[in-house]
Design an enzyme around this catalytic site. Sequence first.
Site, PDB file in Angstrom:
ATOM      1  CG  ASP A 295      -2.109   1.068   1.145  1.00 29.83           C
ATOM      2  OD1 ASP A 295      -2.246   1.241   0.133  1.00 29.83           O
ATOM      3  OD2 ASP A 295      -2.598   0.747   1.772  1.00 29.83           O
ATOM      4  CB  ALA A 296       4.138   1.961  -2.064  1.00 27.33           C
ATOM      5  CE  LYS A 297      -3.851   5.064  -0.291  1.00 28.01           C
ATOM      6  NZ  LYS A 297      -3.532   3.900   0.664  1.00 28.01           N
ATOM      7  NE  ARG A 298       6.126   4.085  -3.554  1.00 30.05           N
ATOM      8  CZ  ARG A 298       6.541   4.605  -2.588  1.00 30.05           C
ATOM      9  NH1 ARG A 298       5.294   4.633  -1.534  1.00 30.05           N
ATOM     10  NH2 ARG A 298       7.839   4.292  -1.250  1.00 30.05           N
TER      11      ARG A 298
END
Lengths: 270, 270
Positions: free
Chosen positions: B94-97
Amino acid sequence: MTTEQLTTQIRTKKSFLCIGLDVDLNKIPEHLLQTEDPIFEFNKAIIDATHDLCVSYKPNTAFYEAYGIKGWQSLEKTINYINKRYPEIFTIADAKRGDIGNTSSMYARAFFKDLNFDSVTVAPYMGKDSVEPFLAFEDKHTIMLALTSNEGAFDFQTQNVEGKELYKVVLETSKLWKNAHNLMYVVGATKAEYFTEIRKIVPDSFFLVPGVGAQGGSLAEVCKYGMNTNVGLLINSSRGVIYASNGVNFAEKAREEALKLQQEMQTILG
Amino acid sequence: MTTEQLTTQIRTKKSFLCIGLDVDLNKIPEHLLQTEDPIFEFNKAIIDATHDLCVSYKPNTAFYEAYGIKGWQSLEKTINYINKRYPEIFTIADAKRGDIGNTSSMYARAFFKDLNFDSVTVAPYMGKDSVEPFLAFEDKHTIMLALTSNEGAFDFQTQNVEGKELYKVVLETSKLWKNAHNLMYVVGATKAEYFTEIRKIVPDSFFLVPGVGAQGGSLAEVCKYGMNTNVGLLINSSRGVIYASNGVNFAEKAREEALKLQQEMQTILG
């Protein structure tokens, strides 16, 4: 660092250049690959050769994460080196983070406290409570994506939201957030004519401007429409400077490219 | 992992639970702080105690980056442990890059190749060329933010873009991208009534659903409006499961909470 200190540095160095440290092991000089930390050695040489010509360095975190723990070590060594050796430099963690509040707090802590960057880039899609945890840090700056320089900018950012483009809604809305004075914005250079409209919304803010050079934007055009009385611009160049040569003289060649940009900027600053 | 394999796992375990591994050293049991890697020891105990009740684990990268290199090491050990010990589990970074194309390629490499996650979360603001580099990886999944569960979701995501909300434009546009079959979406649980509209746009996609539990969403409501014939839902719980207790019996208590959710899910699956 305050924005006043940043502007002072710009006036002193006659430069508003930011150099993007996007280090790809496939593109750096071969002789560095034998060293223990090629990414740091590359950055150190680039920084030592260009620090008087620029006011900011911007490592993009993707290029460090791609090398796992070793990459993260190179990032840490790079920011520590800049902070110790050239404390006047404005440092940007180009990370484009953003999450729910308690998670954004953890990102803010990572970049502002542990790594001690002056600023970090964030994405606006999750709204106010995803950005305010970054803004809570005094004398740190949160650089939010407004209008980016890539093709995909036209997918959503320029969509018409009840009579105005989404990026304008993002700019206007963000001005109402707590500690909004700590905001700066990413505004892409490939669309210089947009700067006039944007300056009407945020006349006093600093803009981080990617897209000059490799992506095709014009420095003169950006300055014509985007500069304010405090300069208010940080023009980024990554590949155009750091990969000017992949020979043993790479740092010298990077300096030559940085110098060309600094001289253009000096002329513009008048 | 293919979505078919994920659905098979859901049918076998009678669960579509995802457990969020958002590890904060201030919240974990004190006795773990004496160990060499408290974050990994905590995760290992939680995973061993719950792996048969859930189908997915989701470490949020912020919680690891906040501890610098040591945090990154804990993340690497955690994903390696899951992949080796419980290879059937669907793993989510869960990095939302999201960044320009060549940079997103580096992020994709970091999470899909180096760390070998099955999926990564991304933000849509920069559009097509910021997401397609992730989609290029076969049998990997890119989970794009559509409608999030936080208050700030209403700042931009629900803005009216020529007659429809922005998150719907995001969903519709993304269906046209190359390798769109590798897309999943983040859809927040706090607004269950939105699921009906969203399913009209993306009937077959998997949704990662945060916001059940600590953030107030209802599991039954989400399933009523959001489930499809392949289940199509991964319901995330983080704090509600992993911080059920901070005593020496924390893993056992986490299992009890996970079991409650699994049993609710088993009833719903019928």
